[in-house]
Design a protein around this motif. Structure first.
Motif, PDB file in Angstrom:
ATOM      1  N   SER A 161      -3.867   0.550  -2.464  1.00 38.90           N
ATOM      2  CA  SER A 161      -2.886  -0.225  -3.237  1.00 38.90           C
ATOM      3  C   SER A 161      -2.947   0.051  -4.727  1.00 38.90           C
ATOM      4  O   SER A 161      -2.206  -0.555  -5.495  1.00 38.90           O
ATOM      5  N   LEU A 179      -2.078  10.562  -5.427  1.00 39.64           N
ATOM      6  CA  LEU A 179      -1.477  10.300  -4.116  1.00 39.64           C
ATOM      7  C   LEU A 179      -1.855  11.338  -3.060  1.00 39.64           C
ATOM      8  O   LEU A 179      -1.911  11.008  -1.876  1.00 39.64           O
ATOM      9  N   TYR A 205       0.800  -1.211   0.000  1.00 43.18           N
ATOM     10  CA  TYR A 205       0.000   0.000   0.000  1.00 43.18           C
ATOM     11  C   TYR A 205       0.841   1.272   0.000  1.00 43.18           C
ATOM     12  O   TYR A 205       1.858   1.356   0.704  1.00 43.18           O
ATOM     13  N   ALA A 206       0.367   2.248  -0.761  1.00 45.80           N
ATOM     14  CA  ALA A 206       0.808   3.620  -0.523  1.00 45.80           C
ATOM     15  C   ALA A 206       0.088   4.108   0.728  1.00 45.80           C
ATOM     16  O   ALA A 206      -1.093   3.801   0.924  1.00 45.80           O
ATOM     17  N   THR A 249       9.099   7.069  -3.352  1.00 51.18           N
ATOM     18  CA  THR A 249       8.506   8.376  -3.629  1.00 51.18           C
ATOM     19  C   THR A 249       7.833   8.892  -2.374  1.00 51.18           C
ATOM     20  O   THR A 249       7.048   8.178  -1.746  1.00 51.18           O
ATOM     21  N   THR A 250       8.155  10.110  -2.010  1.00 49.55           N
ATOM     22  CA  THR A 250       7.476  10.788  -0.907  1.00 49.55           C
ATOM     23  C   THR A 250       7.063  12.171  -1.397  1.00 49.55           C
ATOM     24  O   THR A 250       7.777  12.812  -2.168  1.00 49.55           O
ATOM     25  N   ARG A 300       5.091   6.050  -1.128  1.00 50.91           N
ATOM     26  CA  ARG A 300       4.661   4.972  -2.015  1.00 50.91           C
ATOM     27  C   ARG A 300       5.035   3.612  -1.430  1.00 50.91           C
ATOM     28  O   ARG A 300       5.768   3.507  -0.460  1.00 50.91           O
ATOM     29  N   GLU A 301       4.530   2.574  -2.064  1.00 53.56           N
ATOM     30  CA  GLU A 301       4.671   1.214  -1.561  1.00 53.56           C
ATOM     31  C   GLU A 301       6.124   0.848  -1.280  1.00 53.56           C
ATOM     32  O   GLU A 301       6.430   0.241  -0.250  1.00 53.56           O
ATOM     33  N   TYR A 354      -8.436   7.249  -1.400  1.00 53.69           N
ATOM     34  CA  TYR A 354      -7.951   6.212  -0.486  1.00 53.69           C
ATOM     35  C   TYR A 354      -9.119   5.383   0.044  1.00 53.69           C
ATOM     36  O   TYR A 354     -10.137   5.930   0.481  1.00 53.69           O
ATOM     37  N   TYR A 376       0.201   8.181  -9.570  1.00 57.75           N
ATOM     38  CA  TYR A 376       0.949   9.285  -8.981  1.00 57.75           C
ATOM     39  C   TYR A 376       0.065  10.510  -8.750  1.00 57.75           C
ATOM     40  O   TYR A 376       0.127  11.144  -7.694  1.00 57.75           O
TER      41      TYR A 376
END
Length: 126
Positions: free
Chosen positions: A100, A107, A32-33, A57-58, A52-53, A113, A104
């Motif tokens: 999941s 996010l 999961y992200a 990436t943050t 990210r999973e 979500y 991009y």
């Protein structure tokens, strides 16, 4: 399905630090992200940070960039939000959320979500 539980909130003075934890159960968090969102009284929910999973990436809201750090420990099924330089305007209920299937561009959008925790209160006194 995954369950999320936040912890680590509390009362802190301006300039102080807190570390929030988001622990998952049901399914491993590595799928999961995970994002952090917050909602202050009388205000809309807002994006804070996401990872990210694979942790590669943050993203951060401009209001917290340079003060907050999101990280994850997949072995512990936990995502952390390290908060520093706290300000009274950071006062809010903080929620973690997971999904999941996010692309991009989704996010930072809480509406995308599927899974949410119950929230933890962060109060910053001046």
């Amino acid at each position: 399905q995954v369950q999320l539980v936040e912890s680590g909130g509390g009362l802190v003075q301006a300039g102080g630090s807190l570390r929030l934890s988001c622990t998952t159960s049901g399914r491993t968090v590595r799928r999961y992200a995970v994002g952090w969102f917050r909602q202050a009284p009388g205000k809309a929910r807002e994006f804070v940070a996401v990872i990210r999973e694979n942790g590669g990436t943050t993203l951060y809201a401009d209001s917290v960039k340079g003060r907050f750090t999101i990280s994850r420990d997949n072995a512990r099924n936990t995502v952390y939000l390290q908060m520093g330089g706290l300000k009274p305007e950071d006062t809010a209920v903080y929620y973690c959320a997971a999904d999941s299937r996010l692309i991009y561009s989704s996010l930072t959008n809480g509406e995308m979500y599927d899974y949410w925790g119950q929230g933890t209160q962060v109060t910053v006194s001046s």
